[in-house]
Design a protein around this motif. Sequence first.
Motif, PDB file in Angstrom:
ATOM      1  N   LYS A 209       0.831  -1.209   0.000  1.00 33.27           N
ATOM      2  CA  LYS A 209       0.000   0.000   0.000  1.00 33.27           C
ATOM      3  C   LYS A 209       0.868   1.263   0.000  1.00 33.27           C
ATOM      4  O   LYS A 209       0.548   2.247  -0.667  1.00 33.27           O
ATOM      5  CB  LYS A 209      -0.936   0.002   1.203  1.00 33.27           C
ATOM      6  CG  LYS A 209      -2.097  -0.972   1.083  1.00 33.27           C
ATOM      7  CD  LYS A 209      -2.998  -0.908   2.309  1.00 33.27           C
ATOM      8  CE  LYS A 209      -4.204  -1.831   2.155  1.00 33.27           C
ATOM      9  NZ  LYS A 209      -5.081  -1.788   3.353  1.00 33.27           N
TER      10      LYS A 209
ATOM     11  N   THR B 259       1.081   4.019  -3.102  1.00 31.18           N
ATOM     12  CA  THR B 259       0.936   5.457  -2.894  1.00 31.18           C
ATOM     13  C   THR B 259       2.111   6.213  -3.500  1.00 31.18           C
ATOM     14  O   THR B 259       1.938   7.256  -4.154  1.00 31.18           O
ATOM     15  CB  THR B 259       0.839   5.770  -1.394  1.00 31.18           C
ATOM     16  OG1 THR B 259      -0.288   5.081  -0.843  1.00 31.18           O
ATOM     17  CG2 THR B 259       0.685   7.256  -1.141  1.00 31.18           C
TER      18      THR B 259
ATOM     19  N   TRP C  86      -4.941   6.978  -1.078  1.00 22.66           N
ATOM     20  CA  TRP C  86      -4.308   5.719  -0.729  1.00 22.66           C
ATOM     21  C   TRP C  86      -3.354   5.855   0.447  1.00 22.66           C
ATOM     22  O   TRP C  86      -3.096   4.885   1.168  1.00 22.66           O
ATOM     23  CB  TRP C  86      -3.551   5.174  -1.946  1.00 22.66           C
ATOM     24  CG  TRP C  86      -4.454   4.652  -3.026  1.00 22.66           C
ATOM     25  CD1 TRP C  86      -5.756   4.290  -2.893  1.00 22.66           C
ATOM     26  CD2 TRP C  86      -4.110   4.437  -4.397  1.00 22.66           C
ATOM     27  NE1 TRP C  86      -6.257   3.860  -4.106  1.00 22.66           N
ATOM     28  CE2 TRP C  86      -5.267   3.942  -5.054  1.00 22.66           C
ATOM     29  CE3 TRP C  86      -2.952   4.617  -5.156  1.00 22.66           C
ATOM     30  CZ2 TRP C  86      -5.295   3.607  -6.404  1.00 22.66           C
ATOM     31  CZ3 TRP C  86      -2.975   4.300  -6.501  1.00 22.66           C
ATOM     32  CH2 TRP C  86      -4.125   3.792  -7.126  1.00 22.66           C
TER      33      TRP C  86
END
Length: 285
Positions: free
Chosen positions: A44, A48, A77
């Motif tokens: 994640k 980003t 995000w």
Amino acid sequence: MRRLLIDMDNVMGPRSVLQKTTEQIHIIEALLKTRTGGDQRELKQLRTQYAEFCGWVHQDAGDFRAAQYWTDRALEWSYSSGDPDLTVYVLARKAQLAGDMGDPFLAVDNGEAALGMARRNTKLPAVAAVYAAHGFALQKDAEGTSRAYDQALELLSTDLDPSSPWGVWLDEPYIEVHRARSLAALGHHEQAAAGFHTAISRLPSGYTRDRGVYLAREAAAYAGAGEPEQAARVGLQALGVGASTQSARILTELTVLDANLTQWRTVPGVGDFHQALMSTIPRQK
């Protein structure tokens, strides 16, 4: 791969990396569906970072709508990435994008929001202050502009965590070259030209495309100061970088410069600059 794409973008320009950058985002999104725990959190964070970089390359390519889209996705995000510093960095980047788009309110608003959220032992507060400062310049607030740049220099001089990965490129010449841009926005063209010249001479080697951007802005400052021969000379230097990278930030600045130099077309060098620019950017029929 991300480090390689960043290096390629700096030397070869945004169009050389756009497709591969979006491909990497799609790969990461597919992997996210099959991972949990720490692996998912790191993916994640990487997603980003790629989205922020994708916003950046679209910004340099002159596609502000796409730049806004990807920078907004990066901010969205970032909240699930588990890294508050990453959220602050993207918010500061939104301030920078707003400045390039000529939106003073968003530049100041996002910059000050990032400044308020940033950890003080990183370079993030100084990054945010720099981008907010240009917003003040666009508002014609000379006092606010000077105060914000001085704050950035002061923040940069504090005891910083050397392990922090954020804003590693931020140094005094970076701040001063942005101050020069803001001086030009405020109408102080002679000071801006001198500021650009000094700051560019202190830039680290390897910043090919950024150096071209700053040279184009220095040339514009010389034109604003009524020094067309200097403007044309520096503009030609910037054009060499613009032609090799196809950076819209460089070429747009030089197109405006060419229009501003029309009244001095007979001055030595100005006609040469015009012809070189026209061979790089053919006139639209």
